[in-house]
Design an enzyme around this catalytic site. Structure first.
Site, PDB file in Angstrom:
ATOM      1  N   GLU A   1     -18.648  10.127   2.059  1.00 35.08           N
ATOM      2  CA  GLU A   1     -18.447  10.257   0.612  1.00 35.08           C
ATOM      3  C   GLU A   1     -19.323   9.256  -0.142  1.00 35.08           C
ATOM      4  O   GLU A   1     -19.879   9.571  -1.193  1.00 35.08           O
ATOM      5  CB  GLU A   1     -16.959  10.091   0.273  1.00 35.08           C
ATOM      6  CG  GLU A   1     -16.168  11.248   0.882  1.00 35.08           C
ATOM      7  CD  GLU A   1     -14.672  11.279   0.559  1.00 35.08           C
ATOM      8  OE1 GLU A   1     -14.071  12.330   0.749  1.00 35.08           O
ATOM      9  OE2 GLU A   1     -14.109  10.255   0.134  1.00 35.08           O
TER      10      GLU A   1
ATOM     11  N   ALA B   1      -3.447   8.668   4.601  1.00 29.64           N
ATOM     12  CA  ALA B   1      -2.366   8.376   3.651  1.00 29.64           C
ATOM     13  C   ALA B   1      -1.047   9.086   3.977  1.00 29.64           C
ATOM     14  O   ALA B   1       0.031   8.495   3.829  1.00 29.64           O
ATOM     15  CB  ALA B   1      -2.831   8.747   2.239  1.00 29.64           C
TER      16      ALA B   1
ATOM     17  N   GLY C   1       0.817  -1.216   0.000  1.00 35.76           N
ATOM     18  CA  GLY C   1       0.000   0.000   0.000  1.00 35.76           C
ATOM     19  C   GLY C   1       0.849   1.262   0.000  1.00 35.76           C
ATOM     20  O   GLY C   1       2.004   1.255  -0.437  1.00 35.76           O
ATOM     21  N   PHE C   2       0.263   2.329   0.508  1.00 38.67           N
ATOM     22  CA  PHE C   2       0.897   3.654   0.450  1.00 38.67           C
ATOM     23  C   PHE C   2       2.302   3.641   1.075  1.00 38.67           C
ATOM     24  O   PHE C   2       3.248   4.146   0.497  1.00 38.67           O
ATOM     25  CB  PHE C   2       0.041   4.674   1.200  1.00 38.67           C
ATOM     26  CG  PHE C   2      -1.162   5.140   0.429  1.00 38.67           C
ATOM     27  CD1 PHE C   2      -1.331   6.484   0.125  1.00 38.67           C
ATOM     28  CD2 PHE C   2      -2.137   4.248   0.027  1.00 38.67           C
ATOM     29  CE1 PHE C   2      -2.437   6.917  -0.587  1.00 38.67           C
ATOM     30  CE2 PHE C   2      -3.255   4.675  -0.669  1.00 38.67           C
ATOM     31  CZ  PHE C   2      -3.404   6.018  -0.983  1.00 38.67           C
TER      32      PHE C   2
HETATM   33  C1  LIG Z   1     -12.267   3.461   1.446  1.00 40.08           C
HETATM   34  C2  LIG Z   1     -11.105   4.232   2.000  1.00 40.08           C
HETATM   35  C3  LIG Z   1     -11.024   5.603   1.799  1.00 40.08           C
HETATM   36  C4  LIG Z   1      -9.940   6.340   2.300  1.00 40.08           C
HETATM   37  N1  LIG Z   1      -9.899   7.683   2.066  1.00 40.08           N
HETATM   38  C5  LIG Z   1      -8.812   8.383   2.469  1.00 40.08           C
HETATM   39  C6  LIG Z   1      -8.689   9.761   2.158  1.00 40.08           C
HETATM   40  O1  LIG Z   1      -9.561  10.362   1.509  1.00 40.08           O
HETATM   41  N2  LIG Z   1      -7.556  10.416   2.559  1.00 40.08           N
HETATM   42  C7  LIG Z   1      -6.571   9.768   3.271  1.00 40.08           C
HETATM   43  O2  LIG Z   1      -5.557  10.394   3.592  1.00 40.08           O
HETATM   44  N3  LIG Z   1      -6.676   8.476   3.602  1.00 40.08           N
HETATM   45  C8  LIG Z   1      -7.769   7.775   3.213  1.00 40.08           C
HETATM   46  N4  LIG Z   1      -7.878   6.438   3.543  1.00 40.08           N
HETATM   47  C9  LIG Z   1      -6.858   5.842   4.407  1.00 40.08           C
HETATM   48  C10 LIG Z   1      -5.595   5.507   3.648  1.00 40.08           C
HETATM   49  O3  LIG Z   1      -5.901   4.750   2.501  1.00 40.08           O
HETATM   50  C11 LIG Z   1      -4.675   4.735   4.587  1.00 40.08           C
HETATM   51  O4  LIG Z   1      -4.356   5.562   5.678  1.00 40.08           O
HETATM   52  C12 LIG Z   1      -3.394   4.305   3.861  1.00 40.08           C
HETATM   53  O5  LIG Z   1      -3.712   3.421   2.815  1.00 40.08           O
HETATM   54  C13 LIG Z   1      -2.429   3.654   4.855  1.00 40.08           C
HETATM   55  O6  LIG Z   1      -1.335   3.145   4.153  1.00 40.08           O
HETATM   56  P1  LIG Z   1      -0.604   1.822   4.656  1.00 40.08           P
HETATM   57  O7  LIG Z   1       0.553   1.626   3.753  1.00 40.08           O
HETATM   58  O8  LIG Z   1      -0.359   1.923   6.108  1.00 40.08           O
HETATM   59  O9  LIG Z   1      -1.676   0.673   4.461  1.00 40.08           O
HETATM   60  P2  LIG Z   1      -2.464   0.221   3.161  1.00 40.08           P
HETATM   61  O10 LIG Z   1      -2.364   1.234   2.082  1.00 40.08           O
HETATM   62  O11 LIG Z   1      -3.819  -0.159   3.635  1.00 40.08           O
HETATM   63  O12 LIG Z   1      -1.690  -1.074   2.683  1.00 40.08           O
HETATM   64  C14 LIG Z   1      -1.689  -2.261   3.425  1.00 40.08           C
HETATM   65  C15 LIG Z   1      -1.169  -3.356   2.532  1.00 40.08           C
HETATM   66  O13 LIG Z   1      -0.846  -4.483   3.319  1.00 40.08           O
HETATM   67  C16 LIG Z   1      -1.337  -5.665   2.689  1.00 40.08           C
HETATM   68  N5  LIG Z   1      -1.472  -6.656   3.751  1.00 40.08           N
HETATM   69  C17 LIG Z   1      -2.189  -6.585   4.908  1.00 40.08           C
HETATM   70  N6  LIG Z   1      -2.003  -7.675   5.663  1.00 40.08           N
HETATM   71  C18 LIG Z   1      -1.138  -8.464   4.986  1.00 40.08           C
HETATM   72  C19 LIG Z   1      -0.553  -9.726   5.251  1.00 40.08           C
HETATM   73  N7  LIG Z   1      -0.786 -10.399   6.374  1.00 40.08           N
HETATM   74  N8  LIG Z   1       0.279 -10.256   4.319  1.00 40.08           N
HETATM   75  C20 LIG Z   1       0.555  -9.605   3.159  1.00 40.08           C
HETATM   76  N9  LIG Z   1       0.023  -8.394   2.861  1.00 40.08           N
HETATM   77  C21 LIG Z   1      -0.803  -7.826   3.770  1.00 40.08           C
HETATM   78  C22 LIG Z   1      -2.600  -5.189   2.017  1.00 40.08           C
HETATM   79  O14 LIG Z   1      -2.992  -6.044   0.996  1.00 40.08           O
HETATM   80  C23 LIG Z   1      -2.148  -3.837   1.491  1.00 40.08           C
HETATM   81  O15 LIG Z   1      -1.453  -3.981   0.282  1.00 40.08           O
HETATM   82  C24 LIG Z   1      -8.934   5.680   3.032  1.00 40.08           C
HETATM   83  C25 LIG Z   1      -9.000   4.294   3.233  1.00 40.08           C
HETATM   84  C26 LIG Z   1     -10.069   3.579   2.716  1.00 40.08           C
HETATM   85  C27 LIG Z   1     -10.134   2.085   2.910  1.00 40.08           C
END
Ligand SMILES: Cc1cc2nc3c(=O)[nH]c(=O)nc-3n(C[C@H](O)[C@H](O)[C@H](O)COP(=O)(O)OP(=O)(O)OC[C@H]3O[C@@H](n4cnc5c(N)ncnc54)[C@H](O)[C@@H]3O)c2cc1C
Length: 446
Positions: free
Chosen positions: A182, A328, A25-26
């Site tokens: 939204e 994000a 993810g991000f």
């Molecule tokens: C519907 C929705 C709308 C959103 N809108 C906004 C917004 O408007 N503005 C904003 O700033 N934020 C928004 N967010 C929040 C934002 O997307 C998250 O804060 C951000 O994605 C966090 O990044 P991350 O890398 O921590 O996790 P994520 O981007 O969630 O990535 C997690 C990754 O880990 C993988 N994963 C999880 N567990 C495992 C495992 N056991 N083994 C292998 N892979 C695994 C998943 O598949 C994914 O690829 C939104 C989130 C959602 C769901």
């Protein structure tokens, strides 16, 4: 047909330090961008093989955008690297003593481990709600919800039973955070501009969009002023807002609230909370409220070679005593800094401590209806916030292809009020296809 025991991770040996990243993810993607290809071998393990731009996910669920327009295959993002190895697989355990992680198809050794697993929907232990409601956390969820909504309208158009029709036309969204708001706004615009043309035989004044939350205001992470403006916009669009209201059960037919009220619906969307997507193996002391406790270098408490970034990391500071918001920007910024710090280590340079730069928050309710909280306690609303929302989202979308498709869709919608992707697609796996089943299960198990 393949079986799991016939698969292996097949990671090439290396003389470089190996960084194993859990997640795609991000946080994970931004981290990888800042790890030089000639200095590290990066192994990314994720249960999704694409990088999704979640802020626009609700538009996929409401037929405004194609799923592919907000996602890129992870392999494509890094196809210019020689020592990047992506594996589409769930990590099931971390083994710090052996410095390995376990996946469904084998273990892999790490020199540095980065946990960037984000969050999963939180059903607060209610298995019935989990089973019967629709989540909105990835593309599979969004396409499922889109199919459910369109299928409900098709069935409402056919049924002779008025109670059943009402149940099909009632949509309940639990959780009035950004996702719930939204989604409710987008559905309300669809009800106004799109659905009456598609189903001239249905009376869409009967379609009720309920937005419910246990707290006393919508958009609780934003300022009270933005909350108030959002509440007003939603009411103008005809969304029924119910606050201080907790869902206690949902059997697929009736939502029952704690205060005894009931709403009959075929569609409950669950956007009422998230929990950290933790992986087994680290001691309980390194976790607090479902997030890994990290220091200002994102090192997990008690470890020098294990890091957590993004939503799953809990970094407390004077300014952020409860950690950073699960949005994000902290994930992007922590990913970038950790990439730079690991590179600094290779050059024997000192590490830089993380400091969060809060760029503000935006939420959209509908056409020319949006709110923004800017740094310095300033707020925007209406048309200007809407334009800001459009530009920010195009700017942060990854890749020229996505930007072009999304802009084209939005322009089309702006002038025609139409939505192009009103297609029902049901997930399907061949009977007996164990690998296919396992991968679908991986996507949906949370
Ligand atoms: C519907 C929705 C709308 C959103 N809108 C906004 C917004 O408007 N503005 C904003 O700033 N934020 C928004 N967010 C929040 C934002 O997307 C998250 O804060 C951000 O994605 C966090 O990044 P991350 O890398 O921590 O996790 P994520 O981007 O969630 O990535 C997690 C990754 O880990 C993988 N994963 C999880 N567990 C495992 C495992 N056991 N083994 C292998 N892979 C695994 C998943 O598949 C994914 O690829 C939104 C989130 C959602 C769901």
């Amino acid at each position: 047909m393949l079986h799991l025991e016939q698969l292996s991770l097949n990671i090439p040996d290396t003389t470089k330090p190996r960084v194993v990243v859990i997640g795609g993810g991000f946080g994970a993607v931004n981290l990888t961008k800042y790890l030089p290809d000639d200095q590290f071998q990066v192994v990314m393990l994720s249960k999704q093989h694409y990088y999704g731009f979640w802020p626009l996910l609700y538009q996929v669920a409401t037929a405004g955008l194609e799923p592919e327009s907000i996602a890129e295959p992870i392999r494509k993002l890094f196809d210019d690297r020689n020592d990047f190895h992506f594996r589409f697989v769930r990590v099931t355990a971390i083994n710090p003593a052996a410095k390995t992680v376990t996946t469904l198809i084998g273990d892999v050794q790490y020199d540095y481990l980065v946990i960037a697993t984000g969050t999963k929907s939180n059903y607060f232990g209610n298995e019935q709600i989990k089973h019967n409601s629709f989540g909105l956390k990835n593309l599979t969820d969004a396409v499922n919800l889109r199919s459910q909504l369109l299928q409900s309208f098709e069935q409402a158009n056919l049924t002779k039973d008025p109670d059943q029709r009402q149940s099909l036309l009632n949509i309940v969204i639990a959780g009035a955070g950004p996702t719930g708001v939204e989604l409710a706004g987008s559905l309300a615009e669809m009800r106004r501009h799109v659905l009456p043309r598609d189903y001239p035989g249905l009376d869409f004044r009967q379609m009720n969009i309920y937005l419910v939350d246990g707290l006393d205001r919508v958009l609780p992470p934003l300022s009270p002023e933005s909350s108030k403006n959002t509440h007003q916009y939603l009411e103008e669009l005809g969304v029924i807002i119910k606050l201080n209201k907790l869902v206690s059960s949902y059997d697929g037919e009736t939502v029952l609230f704690k205060d005894g009220e009931q709403i009959r619906t075929q569609t409950l969307v669950w956007a009422a909370g998230v929990a950290g997507a933790t992986v087994e193996g680290l001691p309980a002391e390194s976790l607090e409220r479902g997030r890994y406790l990290v220091n200002h270098f994102n090192q997990v408490l008690g470890f020098e070679d294990i890091f957590a970034i993004g939503d799953i990391a809990l970094m407390k500071s004077e300014k952020w005593p409860k950690g950073h918001p699960q949005v994000a920007q902290p994930a992007l910024q922590q990913g970038r800094l950790l990439g730079k710090n690991l590179t600094r280590e290779r050059r024997n340079q000192a590490w830089e401590a993380f400091e969060y730069f809060d760029k503000g928050s935006l939420a959209i309710v509908g056409r020319a209806r949006a709110v923004a909280d800017l740094p310095g306690n300033r707020s925007l609303k209406g048309f200007i916030a809407w334009v800001a929302w459009l530009f920010v989202h195009i700017y942060y979308l990854i890749g020229f292809r996505s930007k072009l498709i999304v802009m084209t869709n939005w322009l089309y919608r702006l002038f025609t009020y139409q939505r192009g992707t009103r297609i029902i697609i049901q997930p399907y796996v061949q009977p007996g296809d164990k690998v296919g089943e396992e991968f679908v299960r991986q996507q949906t198990v949370d």
